[in-house]
Design an enzyme around this catalytic site. Sequence first.
Site, PDB file in Angstrom:
ATOM      1  CB  CYS A   3      -0.431  -2.217  -3.287  1.00  0.00           C
ATOM      2  SG  CYS A   3       1.140  -1.727  -3.924  1.00  0.00           S
TER       3      CYS A   3
ATOM      4  CB  CYS B 199      -4.740   1.013  -5.924  1.00  0.00           C
ATOM      5  SG  CYS B 199      -5.342   0.249  -4.464  1.00  0.00           S
TER       6      CYS B 199
END
Lengths: 124, 379
Positions: free
Chosen positions: A35, A104
């Site tokens: 990610c 995130c």
Amino acid sequence: MDEYTKKVVNLFKNPKNMGEIENPDGVGVVGNPVCGDVMKITIKVKDDKITDIKFKTMGCVAAIATSSMITQMVKGKKINEALRISNKDVAKELGGLPKIKMHCSNLASDALKEAVKDYEKKKK
Amino acid sequence: MRIYMDNGATTKVDERVVKTMIPYFEKEYGNASSLHDFGKAARKAVEDSRKLIAAKIGAVPEELIFTSGGTESDNMALIGAAAANKKKGNHVISTNFEHPAIMNTLKYLKTLGFEVTYLKVDAEGLISLEELRDSITEKTILVSIMHANNEAGTIQPIKEIGKITKDRGVLFHTDAVQSFTKIPINVNKFNIDLMSLSAHKIHGPKGVGALFIRKGIDINPLMFGGKHEFRHRPGTENVPGIVGFAKAVEISNESDVKRMTKIRDYMISEILKIPNSLLNGSRIKRNCNNINVAFKGIEGESILELLNEKGIAVSTGSACASKNLEPSHVLKALKLPDLYIQGAIRLTISRYTTMKEAEYVLKTLKSIVKRLTEMSPYG
């Protein structure tokens, strides 16, 4: 994409407390390299106080700025006070983050919580 | 110091191109469809430009349609060819490595009932001709495979692809936006039926491109209106843009390509000296302006931002810099190792790039990578 605040960019370029504490009392790692953001926080604790804290981060501008910010916010604080700081508080202290980065790249307080958990586990 | 190494995104318009365009704003501003002398002058400029660009790809002028750019050309080629051939079949073949103008048009074609086969690329970013051969069925009407990839710079074997599609009686479209004027292309030798081109990647103006449509091939128009561009594309011609496009093609030359190749190779070999770095895409089958590299355990957006601070413009396909927080489909297709996929940056040089600039970028990049690596838990 929303722009970063000046504070975010400045902190990204000149982060505070970057590095790793030798023989730390607690270590917290959160995130996922696929990610893009991984944060590692190491802490030293004395009398329930975070006396030293350092970070290492793989990530974007926001991830590095939030990492630096949490270390600045909690250094010298009591553990229970430090744990009250949320990811949102970190973002607020930075003057906000682009919406897309809130989830995130804003993991700093999670990393701290992991480090405290590790410290408490070791203490037992 | 300001150094532009994002020429895959767009390029500086060459001074000679600007000079050629200006009279068509100020003096010869006529509509190329008008019958008076103003119109005739504009028409002549458009047709001279068409002739020049067509010659560059080995086509006749009537096979070249001016558009608003690469995206429109890609849309027109795919949608137009699919619509005109749907009685013959509903199957289209492309790759998982195309420009969004192709990827998203293919998605649209699926909603219209077309089936799409996406060929995979190998770790070098190249398709397999065997897989292409095996994928063509009785229902296949069109193969669309880009020439040079916009991100990774890899060059697909379009001559061999053209042989296969010709043998099997299937149309072949290629997006040659990144390769045009950098790699010689002859539509007849390569058996290309449809080809997309753009001006602003080759030091021409933005907002103008072209689609080569082989004589005898029927494709539907995307827009409806006047009879411009051999009835393929209505709308008053962008005369200054077209004239600028042609000038950009005219001044393109082999010695620029040679110089770019030299700087590219030097930069790649220097960057690969940095520990934990790798090159994305084939080193040999590679566009002359493209350097796409990845670093372990650091993130592309951070590299981009620190380079930007030093006046250096590059781009990244990493997730953090994208709107959906996903790495680009091109990087995913190349199957980069997990710790590298976020650390990719693309440097694209141009005829204006100097060795001195390259040295400065290399020096700066090395120190930035070192700094971010020290900051990383994987450093």
